[in-house]
Design a protein around this motif. Structure first.
Motif, mmCIF file in Angstrom:
data_model
loop_
_atom_site.group_PDB
_atom_site.id
_atom_site.type_symbol
_atom_site.label_atom_id
_atom_site.label_comp_id
_atom_site.label_asym_id
_atom_site.label_seq_id
_atom_site.Cartn_x
_atom_site.Cartn_y
_atom_site.Cartn_z
ATOM 1 N N UNK A 239 0.094 -3.719 14.612
ATOM 2 C CA UNK A 239 1.406 -3.130 14.320
ATOM 3 C C UNK A 239 1.702 -3.087 12.825
ATOM 4 N N UNK A 240 0.987 -3.902 12.018
ATOM 5 C CA UNK A 240 1.153 -3.791 10.570
ATOM 6 C C UNK A 240 0.669 -2.430 10.068
ATOM 7 N N UNK A 241 -0.389 -1.939 10.691
ATOM 8 C CA UNK A 241 -0.877 -0.607 10.329
ATOM 9 C C UNK A 241 0.146 0.456 10.718
ATOM 10 N N UNK A 242 0.741 0.305 11.899
ATOM 11 C CA UNK A 242 1.740 1.283 12.342
ATOM 12 C C UNK A 242 2.987 1.245 11.474
ATOM 13 N N UNK A 243 3.347 0.061 10.985
ATOM 14 C CA UNK A 243 4.508 -0.037 10.084
ATOM 15 C C UNK A 243 4.285 0.820 8.841
ATOM 16 N N UNK A 244 3.090 0.699 8.250
ATOM 17 C CA UNK A 244 2.790 1.511 7.064
ATOM 18 C C UNK A 244 2.771 2.993 7.373
ATOM 19 N N UNK A 245 2.232 3.354 8.565
ATOM 20 C CA UNK A 245 2.173 4.769 8.929
ATOM 21 C C UNK A 245 3.559 5.353 9.189
ATOM 22 N N UNK A 246 4.449 4.567 9.781
ATOM 23 C CA UNK A 246 5.804 5.057 10.051
ATOM 24 C C UNK A 246 6.565 5.294 8.753
ATOM 25 N N UNK A 247 6.359 4.426 7.785
ATOM 26 C CA UNK A 247 7.063 4.573 6.508
ATOM 27 C C UNK A 247 6.599 5.812 5.742
ATOM 28 N N UNK A 248 5.333 6.190 5.898
ATOM 29 C CA UNK A 248 4.764 7.257 5.075
ATOM 30 C C UNK A 248 5.522 8.563 5.099
ATOM 31 N N UNK A 249 5.734 9.191 6.269
ATOM 32 C CA UNK A 249 6.452 10.475 6.275
ATOM 33 C C UNK A 249 7.886 10.372 5.759
ATOM 34 N N UNK B 97 0.820 -1.209 0.000
ATOM 35 C CA UNK B 97 0.000 0.000 0.000
ATOM 36 C C UNK B 97 0.850 1.253 0.000
ATOM 37 N N UNK B 98 1.744 1.378 0.978
ATOM 38 C CA UNK B 98 2.563 2.578 1.085
ATOM 39 C C UNK B 98 3.650 2.607 0.034
ATOM 40 N N UNK B 99 4.207 1.432 -0.341
ATOM 41 C CA UNK B 99 5.300 1.409 -1.319
ATOM 42 C C UNK B 99 4.809 1.811 -2.705
ATOM 43 N N UNK B 100 3.694 1.231 -3.151
ATOM 44 C CA UNK B 100 3.164 1.585 -4.461
ATOM 45 C C UNK B 100 2.710 3.042 -4.491
ATOM 46 N N UNK C 34 15.104 0.983 -1.432
ATOM 47 C CA UNK C 34 16.188 0.618 -0.518
ATOM 48 C C UNK C 34 15.745 0.799 0.932
ATOM 49 N N UNK C 35 15.106 1.925 1.232
ATOM 50 C CA UNK C 35 14.637 2.162 2.597
ATOM 51 C C UNK C 35 13.543 1.172 3.003
ATOM 52 N N UNK C 36 12.712 0.768 2.050
ATOM 53 C CA UNK C 36 11.683 -0.212 2.369
ATOM 54 C C UNK C 36 12.307 -1.539 2.775
ATOM 55 N N UNK C 37 13.374 -1.933 2.076
ATOM 56 C CA UNK C 37 14.084 -3.152 2.469
ATOM 57 C C UNK C 37 14.688 -3.006 3.860
ATOM 58 N N UNK C 38 15.246 -1.838 4.142
ATOM 59 C CA UNK C 38 15.807 -1.597 5.470
ATOM 60 C C UNK C 38 14.720 -1.673 6.543
ATOM 61 N N UNK D 125 1.339 9.516 4.045
ATOM 62 C CA UNK D 125 0.729 8.515 4.945
ATOM 63 C C UNK D 125 -0.780 8.371 4.739
ATOM 64 N N UNK D 126 -1.454 9.493 4.501
ATOM 65 C CA UNK D 126 -2.903 9.425 4.269
ATOM 66 C C UNK D 126 -3.210 8.682 2.969
ATOM 67 N N UNK D 127 -2.430 8.976 1.938
ATOM 68 C CA UNK D 127 -2.615 8.250 0.684
ATOM 69 C C UNK D 127 -2.283 6.774 0.855
ATOM 70 N N UNK D 128 -1.296 6.469 1.714
ATOM 71 C CA UNK D 128 -0.944 5.075 1.947
ATOM 72 C C UNK D 128 -2.077 4.303 2.597
ATOM 73 N N UNK D 129 -2.722 4.897 3.596
ATOM 74 C CA UNK D 129 -3.878 4.249 4.230
ATOM 75 C C UNK D 129 -5.017 4.088 3.226
ATOM 76 N N UNK D 130 -5.268 5.139 2.460
ATOM 77 C CA UNK D 130 -6.306 5.082 1.425
ATOM 78 C C UNK D 130 -6.000 3.977 0.417
ATOM 79 N N UNK D 131 -4.723 3.870 0.030
ATOM 80 C CA UNK D 131 -4.321 2.835 -0.917
ATOM 81 C C UNK D 131 -4.513 1.449 -0.327
#
Length: 372
Positions: A306-316, A210-213, A357-361, A266-272
């Motif tokens: 915590x999966x939701x929080x992972x996506x939210x942390x990546x967003x900003x 969601x957040x990566x795409x 790269x950051x997503x892999x990290x 982050x908002x677009x990531x949740x929407x996605x």
């Protein structure tokens, strides 16, 4: 009326040919018509007489020297200045020589190219860090003087980055959810475990895709726009004009774009993610016989919070990378419109590469802390 160069051919005393007699100024501004006539010259010439030449520049000296080489004629009656020019031209004549830059052997050339590339990457990294420092400094100045903050610019950028992207991001996410559900169901059906398609769609969409795409889509859509807009402003000297009147381009142009992207991604990531789950639920209802509402209710049971929080942390973080890459590349434009296109392409490539790269990290990091 401006004097022009001219020439006449006089009969010679020997049998080798006549005398080509030049007159008038032999300079670049007066040789146009004469040069065309000289290129059609077919009469034999033994001597080139420049006694009546008033002035001669480098172009005139080269014309006389070229004729003497083509016709095999002797240059006579040269004034001192003309003689020095013709001599200099003759010493630098390279028509019969092949000029090539020295080429290092392969064993030296490869390390040299690799070293140049590594140095360029290091310099580019330092410049990006410096640009980030400028943005942080501008943010600190805004915190000290809140009235300097451009709220309307921030709202405008939030609309461009977020609201205007809802359609394309939603469609993309819905279709990705359908694809994940379909491909996952095909594999899980072999083991009679197609019910776990819900787990696959929910965790994969909320945690990663969601957040990566969304970040990749925003990089191609908004990151490129940032680079093109700021690059064009650099070419038209609008950025320099802002500095002249005492307005910081970082505060007025860069900071609103960075903050808007960090807020909206982050908002677009949740929407996605929501649209991706809906796409998976649609496929489950059509192909797997899983009721739509049952699919959604099951998502709440199988996906940890915590999966939701992972996506939210990546967003900003992804938003910062996308906006920083676009603004940095746009502010580096200096020469022409072609560079705008080159920098725009570089902004998209840099943002997407860094995001992946950051997503892999992040994937390794969250697994290590027990959020895997």
């Amino acid at each position: 009326m401006r004097a022009l160069a001219d020439f006449t051919i006089e009969p010679g005393q020997g049998a080798d040919g006549g005398v080509l007699h030049f007159s008038g100024p032999m300079v670049v501004s007066s040789l146009g018509l004469v040069d065309r006539r000289l290129r059609k010259l077919s009469d034999p010439v033994a001597q080139i007489d420049v006694r009546d030449v008033e002035r001669m520049d480098t172009v005139g000296a080269w014309t006389v020297w070229r004729l003497s080489q083509q016709l095999g004629a002797e240059i006579v009656n040269c004034r001192d200045e003309a003689e020095r020019l013709i001599k200099a031209i003759s010493e630098t004549d390279t028509n019969n020589e092949s000029i090539r830059a020295p080429r290092l052997p392969l064993i030296k050339r490869v390390p040299d190219e690799v070293g140049t590339l590594v140095i360029a990457l290091a310099v580019g990294f330092l410049q990006v860090v410096g640009f980030l420092g400028q943005a942080i400094s501008a943010a600190g100045m805004i915190l000290r003087h809140p009235r300097r903050f451009r709220g309307l610019a921030l709202v405008h950028q939030m609309e461009l980055v977020g609201v205007n992207a809802l359609g394309i991001v939603g469609l993309m996410s819905f279709l990705v959810g359908v694809v994940i559900a379909q491909q996952g169901a095909v594999q899980l059906q072999q083991f009679g475990a197609e019910i776990y398609t819900i787990n696959l769609v929910g965790r994969l969409t909320l945690r990663e895709l969601g957040i990566l795409m969304t970040a990749i889509m925003v990089a191609g859509r908004s990151g490129s726009a940032f680079a093109a807009q700021l690059g064009t402003m650099k070419l038209t000297e609008e950025v320099d004009a802002m500095r002249t009147i005492g307005v910081s381009p970082t505060e007025a142009l860069v900071l609103p774009r960075i903050i808007a992207t960090m807020i909206m991604l982050p908002l677009l990531g949740i929407y996605s993610s929501v649209l991706g789950i809906i796409g998976g639920a649609f496929l489950g209802a059509v192909s797997l016989g899983i009721p739509f509402l049952t699919f959604l209710a099951r998502i709440q049971e199988v996906v940890p919070i915590h999966d939701v929080w992972v996506g939210l942390v990546k967003g900003p973080v992804f938003g910062l990378i996308v906006a920083l890459a676009g603004c940095y590349q746009g502010m580096q434009v200096k020469t022409n419109a072609e560079e705008v296109g080159t920098r725009t392409t570089s902004a998209v490539v840099l943002a997407i590469f860094t995001v992946i790269v950051l997503d892999a990290f992040f994937a390794v990091f969250f697994t290590k802390i027990g959020w895997g």
